[in-house]
Design a protein around this motif. Structure first.
Motif, PDB file in Angstrom:
ATOM      1  N   GLY A 193      55.223  47.638  41.578  1.00 41.94           N
ATOM      2  CA  GLY A 193      56.298  47.295  42.488  1.00 41.94           C
ATOM      3  C   GLY A 193      57.283  46.274  41.950  1.00 41.94           C
ATOM      4  O   GLY A 193      58.023  45.677  42.720  1.00 41.94           O
ATOM      5  N   LYS A 194      57.301  46.054  40.657  1.00 41.62           N
ATOM      6  CA  LYS A 194      58.243  45.112  40.046  1.00 41.62           C
ATOM      7  C   LYS A 194      59.318  45.902  39.313  1.00 41.62           C
ATOM      8  O   LYS A 194      59.043  46.923  38.681  1.00 41.62           O
ATOM      9  N   HIS A 201      53.351  36.813  37.269  1.00 44.05           N
ATOM     10  CA  HIS A 201      52.452  35.702  36.976  1.00 44.05           C
ATOM     11  C   HIS A 201      51.056  36.259  36.722  1.00 44.05           C
ATOM     12  O   HIS A 201      50.526  37.021  37.521  1.00 44.05           O
ATOM     13  N   LEU A 202      50.464  35.905  35.593  1.00 40.44           N
ATOM     14  CA  LEU A 202      49.121  36.354  35.233  1.00 40.44           C
ATOM     15  C   LEU A 202      48.220  35.156  35.020  1.00 40.44           C
ATOM     16  O   LEU A 202      48.648  34.133  34.485  1.00 40.44           O
ATOM     17  N   ASP A 203      46.992  35.292  35.411  1.00 35.75           N
ATOM     18  CA  ASP A 203      45.961  34.304  35.103  1.00 35.75           C
ATOM     19  C   ASP A 203      44.917  34.989  34.233  1.00 35.75           C
ATOM     20  O   ASP A 203      44.350  36.013  34.639  1.00 35.75           O
ATOM     21  N   LEU A 204      44.674  34.453  33.054  1.00 42.38           N
ATOM     22  CA  LEU A 204      43.670  34.994  32.144  1.00 42.38           C
ATOM     23  C   LEU A 204      42.539  33.992  32.006  1.00 42.38           C
ATOM     24  O   LEU A 204      42.769  32.788  31.986  1.00 42.38           O
TER      25      LEU A 204
END
Length: 95
Positions: free
Chosen positions: A3-4, A11-14
Motif C-alpha cells: 500500500g505504499k 520504517h523497518l525494525d530489524l
C-alpha cells in the motif's frame, strides 16, 4: 502490495535472531570429520553453513544428496563459501 507508492517512506525494525541454530545433518558431519574439514566448516559464517545445509536437505534423491555432500566437503577443503562453490561448479560445467 504493502500500500505504499513510489517515494513513500517505510520504517523497518530489524533484529538478530539469537535463537537461530543450524542443525548439521549426521551424514554431512561424518563426511566433514572424515576429510578433517569440520573445523573449517564451523568457521564459515552462519549464513553460509545454513545455505549448505538447506541445499543438501533440499535434495530429492539419495544420489543428489550424496553429490551435494561431496561438493560441500570439496568446497570447504578449498576454502570456498557457498556462493564461491556455486560459481566454481558453474565454471567447471562451461569448460
Amino acid at each position: 502490495k504493502i500500500g505504499k507508492g513510489e517515494g513513500a517512506l517505510l520504517h523497518l525494525d530489524l533484529e538478530e535472531d539469537k535463537n537461530f541454530n543450524i542443525v548439521i545433518p549426521d551424514d554431512l558431519a561424518l563426511c566433514l570429520e572424515a576429510e578433517t574439514v569440520a573445523e573449517q566448516f564451523d568457521q564459515l559464517p552462519k549464513s553460509h553453513r545454513n545455505y549448505f545445509v538447506n541445499w543438501i536437505n533440499g535434495a530429492k534423491t539419495i544420489e543428489t544428496r550424496t553429490k551435494r555432500i561431496a561438493m560441500t566437503v570439496n568446497a570447504v577443503s578449498k576454502g570456498l563459501n557457498y556462493g564461491e562453490m556455486m560459481r566454481y561448479e558453474k565454471a567447471k560445467r562451461t569448460i
